[in-house]
Design a protein around this motif. Structure first.
Motif, mmCIF file in Angstrom:
data_model
loop_
_atom_site.group_PDB
_atom_site.id
_atom_site.type_symbol
_atom_site.label_atom_id
_atom_site.label_comp_id
_atom_site.label_asym_id
_atom_site.label_seq_id
_atom_site.Cartn_x
_atom_site.Cartn_y
_atom_site.Cartn_z
ATOM 1 N N ARG A 1 0.815 -1.220 0.000
ATOM 2 C CA ARG A 1 0.000 0.000 0.000
ATOM 3 C C ARG A 1 0.850 1.273 0.000
ATOM 4 O O ARG A 1 0.330 2.370 0.102
ATOM 5 N N LYS A 2 2.162 1.091 -0.083
ATOM 6 C CA LYS A 2 3.127 2.192 -0.094
ATOM 7 C C LYS A 2 3.137 2.994 1.204
ATOM 8 O O LYS A 2 3.527 4.163 1.228
ATOM 9 N N ALA A 3 2.725 2.321 2.285
ATOM 10 C CA ALA A 3 2.831 2.920 3.622
ATOM 11 C C ALA A 3 4.183 2.500 4.184
ATOM 12 O O ALA A 3 4.286 1.638 5.058
ATOM 13 N N TYR A 4 5.244 3.095 3.657
ATOM 14 C CA TYR A 4 6.597 2.606 3.897
ATOM 15 C C TYR A 4 7.055 2.718 5.352
ATOM 16 O O TYR A 4 7.706 1.804 5.873
ATOM 17 N N ILE A 5 6.732 3.816 5.990
ATOM 18 C CA ILE A 5 7.130 3.980 7.402
ATOM 19 C C ILE A 5 6.448 2.921 8.271
ATOM 20 O O ILE A 5 7.077 2.317 9.155
ATOM 21 N N ALA A 6 5.166 2.683 8.016
ATOM 22 C CA ALA A 6 4.427 1.662 8.769
ATOM 23 C C ALA A 6 5.024 0.273 8.524
ATOM 24 O O ALA A 6 5.135 -0.539 9.456
ATOM 25 N N ALA A 7 5.427 0.002 7.277
ATOM 26 C CA ALA A 7 6.041 -1.290 6.947
ATOM 27 C C ALA A 7 7.359 -1.460 7.685
ATOM 28 O O ALA A 7 7.641 -2.532 8.236
ATOM 29 N N ILE A 8 8.173 -0.402 7.726
ATOM 30 C CA ILE A 8 9.465 -0.449 8.430
ATOM 31 C C ILE A 8 9.253 -0.679 9.921
ATOM 32 O O ILE A 8 9.915 -1.524 10.530
ATOM 33 N N ASN A 9 8.324 0.055 10.500
ATOM 34 C CA ASN A 9 8.058 -0.068 11.943
ATOM 35 C C ASN A 9 7.595 -1.474 12.303
ATOM 36 O O ASN A 9 8.041 -2.048 13.299
ATOM 37 N N ARG A 10 6.702 -2.029 11.474
ATOM 38 C CA ARG A 10 6.196 -3.374 11.779
ATOM 39 C C ARG A 10 7.299 -4.417 11.602
ATOM 40 O O ARG A 10 7.421 -5.344 12.408
ATOM 41 N N ALA A 11 8.116 -4.274 10.577
ATOM 42 C CA ALA A 11 9.227 -5.211 10.357
ATOM 43 C C ALA A 11 10.206 -5.182 11.522
ATOM 44 O O ALA A 11 10.658 -6.229 12.009
ATOM 45 N N GLN A 12 10.534 -3.983 11.982
ATOM 46 C CA GLN A 12 11.471 -3.855 13.100
ATOM 47 C C GLN A 12 10.875 -4.399 14.391
ATOM 48 O O GLN A 12 11.601 -4.969 15.224
ATOM 49 N N GLU A 13 9.570 -4.272 14.543
ATOM 50 C CA GLU A 13 8.897 -4.807 15.735
ATOM 51 C C GLU A 13 8.974 -6.335 15.748
ATOM 52 O O GLU A 13 9.193 -6.953 16.790
ATOM 53 N N ILE A 14 8.819 -6.940 14.573
ATOM 54 C CA ILE A 14 8.934 -8.402 14.464
ATOM 55 C C ILE A 14 10.347 -8.843 14.856
ATOM 56 O O ILE A 14 10.541 -9.795 15.612
ATOM 57 N N GLN A 15 11.344 -8.146 14.330
ATOM 58 C CA GLN A 15 12.741 -8.496 14.603
ATOM 59 C C GLN A 15 13.076 -8.345 16.087
ATOM 60 O O GLN A 15 13.868 -9.120 16.640
ATOM 61 N N LYS A 16 12.449 -7.381 16.720
ATOM 62 C CA LYS A 16 12.703 -7.132 18.136
ATOM 63 C C LYS A 16 11.965 -8.131 19.040
ATOM 64 O O LYS A 16 12.531 -8.658 19.999
ATOM 65 N N THR A 17 10.709 -8.382 18.719
ATOM 66 C CA THR A 17 9.855 -9.201 19.585
ATOM 67 C C THR A 17 10.001 -10.697 19.326
ATOM 68 O O THR A 17 9.933 -11.508 20.251
ATOM 69 N N TYR A 18 10.197 -11.081 18.045
ATOM 70 C CA TYR A 18 10.284 -12.499 17.684
ATOM 71 C C TYR A 18 11.557 -12.760 16.880
ATOM 72 O O TYR A 18 11.490 -13.204 15.716
ATOM 73 N N PRO A 19 12.732 -12.483 17.451
ATOM 74 C CA PRO A 19 13.984 -12.554 16.684
ATOM 75 C C PRO A 19 14.353 -13.952 16.192
ATOM 76 O O PRO A 19 15.100 -14.088 15.225
ATOM 77 N N ASP A 20 13.833 -14.992 16.828
ATOM 78 C CA ASP A 20 14.209 -16.364 16.458
ATOM 79 C C ASP A 20 13.176 -17.029 15.561
ATOM 80 O O ASP A 20 13.090 -18.265 15.519
ATOM 81 N N THR A 21 12.388 -16.236 14.835
ATOM 82 C CA THR A 21 11.386 -16.797 13.935
ATOM 83 C C THR A 21 11.758 -16.549 12.476
ATOM 84 O O THR A 21 12.533 -15.642 12.166
ATOM 85 N N GLN A 22 11.180 -17.367 11.610
ATOM 86 C CA GLN A 22 11.369 -17.155 10.174
ATOM 87 C C GLN A 22 10.761 -15.817 9.751
ATOM 88 O O GLN A 22 11.262 -15.160 8.835
ATOM 89 N N ALA A 23 9.701 -15.433 10.423
ATOM 90 C CA ALA A 23 9.046 -14.165 10.097
ATOM 91 C C ALA A 23 10.012 -12.997 10.289
ATOM 92 O O ALA A 23 9.992 -12.031 9.515
ATOM 93 N N ALA A 24 10.857 -13.082 11.313
ATOM 94 C CA ALA A 24 11.835 -12.014 11.556
ATOM 95 C C ALA A 24 12.805 -11.903 10.387
ATOM 96 O O ALA A 24 13.127 -10.795 9.924
ATOM 97 N N ARG A 25 13.268 -13.041 9.877
ATOM 98 C CA ARG A 25 14.184 -13.038 8.727
ATOM 99 C C ARG A 25 13.478 -12.507 7.470
ATOM 100 O O ARG A 25 14.036 -11.715 6.716
ATOM 101 N N LYS A 26 12.251 -12.956 7.275
ATOM 102 C CA LYS A 26 11.507 -12.544 6.087
ATOM 103 C C LYS A 26 11.099 -11.072 6.135
ATOM 104 O O LYS A 26 10.778 -10.490 5.086
#
Length: 242
Positions: free
Chosen positions: A186-211
């Motif tokens: 949807r080209k909501a780039y800041i929201a996409a970055i924030n959600r991606a970083q939240e995944i990496q922070k909260t669930y670092p040992d998941t495939q979702a974090a890598r993806k």
């Protein structure tokens, strides 16, 4: 005359209804009714067990069997796929009996109930991946299992609860990944970055974090941010998608 006929039919209907109800759950001593409900539970006759347990619960709310009746109802509702009643009964039990010795079991069962609510049997049957469906029941299940482990680390149900938390973690992380991808599309780039970083922070040992890292990279590229692009590329190299 017509009024009398209608009234008579209504009376017969009411009497028949009461008679049918009495046949299902007769007015017998609570000890006998409880014993019969136990037999129904042990034989897997959930609907009959529920009717007898509900009768006990309503007729003898403060009787000798009252707490065990409620515990049995939680299980019977769960086994009969009546998750709304199972959840309501478990919540009521926790609220009224916070120090009961079987609270660990109730928390465990409530987690199972939330997990069952999260499950979509049609999607599982046809093999559809719907990680974008509402994760609130999964989050509630995770919270109950976490509460169980924190309060009762030596509980008989702690080991299984921990395993289920691992599965739920991946389920929730996958939902967040789908959300990040949605923001990107949807080209909501800041929201996409924030959600991606939240995944990496909260669930670092998941495939979702890598993806989530490639999603973050695409968002930075769309914004033309050179330093974050280089940093994210290095992060991708260190965390390749398996």
């Amino acid at each position: 005359m017509k009024y009398q006929t209608i009234a008579g039919l209504l009376t017969l209907t009411l009497l028949y209804g009461c008679s049918s109800s009495d046949k299902v759950v007769p007015d017998v001593p609570p000890s006998q009714l409880y014993s019969e409900s136990q037999e129904s539970l042990q034989s897997g006759n959930w609907q009959t067990a529920i009717k007898k347990l509900e009768a006990l619960d309503s007729r003898y709310p403060f009787g000798a069997y009252s707490k065990q009746v409620q515990l049995n109802l939680i299980y019977a509702y769960y086994k009969s796929d009546d998750y709304a009643m199972a959840l309501a009964t478990s919540q009521r039990f926790v609220r009224l009996n916070p120090t009961h010795p079987q609270i660990d079991w109730v928390l465990y069962m409530r987690g199972l109930i939330y997990m069952a609510q999260d499950r979509n049997f049609v999607q599982e049957f046809v093999g559809m991946d719907r990680s974008d469906r509402d994760p609130e029941p999964a989050k509630s299940a995770f919270a109950d299992f976490k509460k169980l482990l924190k309060r009762y680390p030596n509980s008989l149900y702690a080991k299984d609860a921990k395993k289920r938390m691992e599965s739920l973690k991946h389920r929730i992380a996958d939902y967040d990944l789908a959300t990040a991808d949605f923001y990107l599309r949807r080209k909501a780039y800041i929201a996409a970055i924030n959600r991606a970083q939240e995944i990496q922070k909260t669930y670092p040992d998941t495939q979702a974090a890598r993806k989530s890292i490639p999603i973050e990279l695409k968002a930075y590229q769309a914004l033309g941010l050179k330093k974050p692009i280089e940093r994210t590329k290095k992060l991708m190299e260190l965390n390749p998608v398996k």
